[in-house]
Design a protein around this motif. Structure first.
Motif, PDB file in Angstrom:
ATOM      1  N   ALA A  54    -116.951  13.732 -21.618  1.00  0.00           N
ATOM      2  CA  ALA A  54    -116.513  12.486 -20.980  1.00  0.00           C
ATOM      3  C   ALA A  54    -115.074  12.622 -20.489  1.00  0.00           C
ATOM      4  O   ALA A  54    -114.762  12.271 -19.344  1.00  0.00           O
ATOM      5  CB  ALA A  54    -116.628  11.319 -21.957  1.00  0.00           C
ATOM      6  N   ALA A  55    -114.201  13.117 -21.347  1.00  0.00           N
ATOM      7  CA  ALA A  55    -112.784  13.205 -20.998  1.00  0.00           C
ATOM      8  C   ALA A  55    -112.560  14.191 -19.858  1.00  0.00           C
ATOM      9  O   ALA A  55    -111.770  13.928 -18.945  1.00  0.00           O
ATOM     10  CB  ALA A  55    -111.967  13.603 -22.223  1.00  0.00           C
ATOM     11  N   LEU A  56    -113.256  15.308 -19.897  1.00  0.00           N
ATOM     12  CA  LEU A  56    -113.098  16.312 -18.844  1.00  0.00           C
ATOM     13  C   LEU A  56    -113.588  15.776 -17.499  1.00  0.00           C
ATOM     14  O   LEU A  56    -112.953  15.979 -16.467  1.00  0.00           O
ATOM     15  CB  LEU A  56    -113.856  17.588 -19.235  1.00  0.00           C
ATOM     16  N   LYS A  57    -114.696  15.044 -17.529  1.00  0.00           N
ATOM     17  CA  LYS A  57    -115.223  14.451 -16.288  1.00  0.00           C
ATOM     18  C   LYS A  57    -114.254  13.395 -15.756  1.00  0.00           C
ATOM     19  O   LYS A  57    -114.028  13.309 -14.546  1.00  0.00           O
ATOM     20  CB  LYS A  57    -116.608  13.849 -16.528  1.00  0.00           C
ATOM     21  N   ALA A  58    -113.671  12.600 -16.643  1.00  0.00           N
ATOM     22  CA  ALA A  58    -112.687  11.598 -16.225  1.00  0.00           C
ATOM     23  C   ALA A  58    -111.459  12.290 -15.626  1.00  0.00           C
ATOM     24  O   ALA A  58    -110.914  11.842 -14.610  1.00  0.00           O
ATOM     25  CB  ALA A  58    -112.282  10.720 -17.407  1.00  0.00           C
ATOM     26  N   ALA A  59    -111.044  13.390 -16.233  1.00  0.00           N
ATOM     27  CA  ALA A  59    -109.898  14.151 -15.729  1.00  0.00           C
ATOM     28  C   ALA A  59    -110.182  14.677 -14.320  1.00  0.00           C
ATOM     29  O   ALA A  59    -109.324  14.603 -13.437  1.00  0.00           O
ATOM     30  CB  ALA A  59    -109.576  15.303 -16.682  1.00  0.00           C
ATOM     31  N   GLN A  60    -111.379  15.200 -14.112  1.00  0.00           N
ATOM     32  CA  GLN A  60    -111.752  15.713 -12.791  1.00  0.00           C
ATOM     33  C   GLN A  60    -111.777  14.586 -11.762  1.00  0.00           C
ATOM     34  O   GLN A  60    -111.336  14.766 -10.621  1.00  0.00           O
ATOM     35  CB  GLN A  60    -113.111  16.421 -12.862  1.00  0.00           C
ATOM     36  N   MET A  61    -112.270  13.417 -12.167  1.00  0.00           N
ATOM     37  CA  MET A  61    -112.308  12.253 -11.272  1.00  0.00           C
ATOM     38  C   MET A  61    -110.890  11.871 -10.834  1.00  0.00           C
ATOM     39  O   MET A  61    -110.637  11.649  -9.646  1.00  0.00           O
ATOM     40  CB  MET A  61    -112.982  11.081 -11.986  1.00  0.00           C
ATOM     41  N   LEU A  62    -109.956  11.815 -11.789  1.00  0.00           N
ATOM     42  CA  LEU A  62    -108.578  11.449 -11.457  1.00  0.00           C
ATOM     43  C   LEU A  62    -107.932  12.499 -10.560  1.00  0.00           C
ATOM     44  O   LEU A  62    -107.234  12.156  -9.597  1.00  0.00           O
ATOM     45  CB  LEU A  62    -107.753  11.260 -12.735  1.00  0.00           C
TER      46      LEU A  62
END
Length: 124
Positions: A54-62
């Motif tokens: 979840a955190a890695l996907k959120a990081a990629q989104m940002l």
């Protein structure tokens, strides 16, 4: 162009009065603030209820939306490595903050910069 950037704040809710969420990857949303224009938006975190990464996907989104600095209570090791590799600054907030506190800091900086520009461009 110097100094202008997009920053993101992990937020527990869709309001400036919301607390900065300590959990980067599981926060309700991100407040994305453009330090040049002063515009802010609340971006939903679609990964907050997903399983792994979840955190890695959120990081990629940002990152894909142009964010260069992120404020949160904590970051996982994989997110830290990802952001370091991509040149994104992480600011770990070690005590509770309200989103508005962080936004106010940016507004003060913007105001000071605009005053400096006015002072430097004014003809005597």
């Amino acid at each position: 162009e110097r100094g202008e950037m997009k920053v993101a704040i992990s937020s527990a809710g869709y309001s400036p009065e919301a607390l900065v969420d300590s959990r980067f990857g599981r926060c309700a949303c991100f407040v994305v603030y453009d330090t040049e224009s002063g515009q802010r938006s609340f971006e939903s975190n679609p990964y907050r209820i997903t399983g792994e990464d979840a955190a890695l996907k959120a990081a990629q989104m940002l990152l894909s939306s142009g964010v260069k600095r992120v404020y949160a209570g904590q970051f996982g090791i994989r997110v830290e490595e990802f952001f370091q590799k991509k040149g994104v600054q992480m600011v770990v907030l070690t005590r509770p903050f309200v989103v508005a506190d962080i936004l106010m800091m940016f507004e003060k900086c913007r105001g000071a910069t605009e005053q400096n520009i006015d002072r430097n461009t004014r003809k005597e």
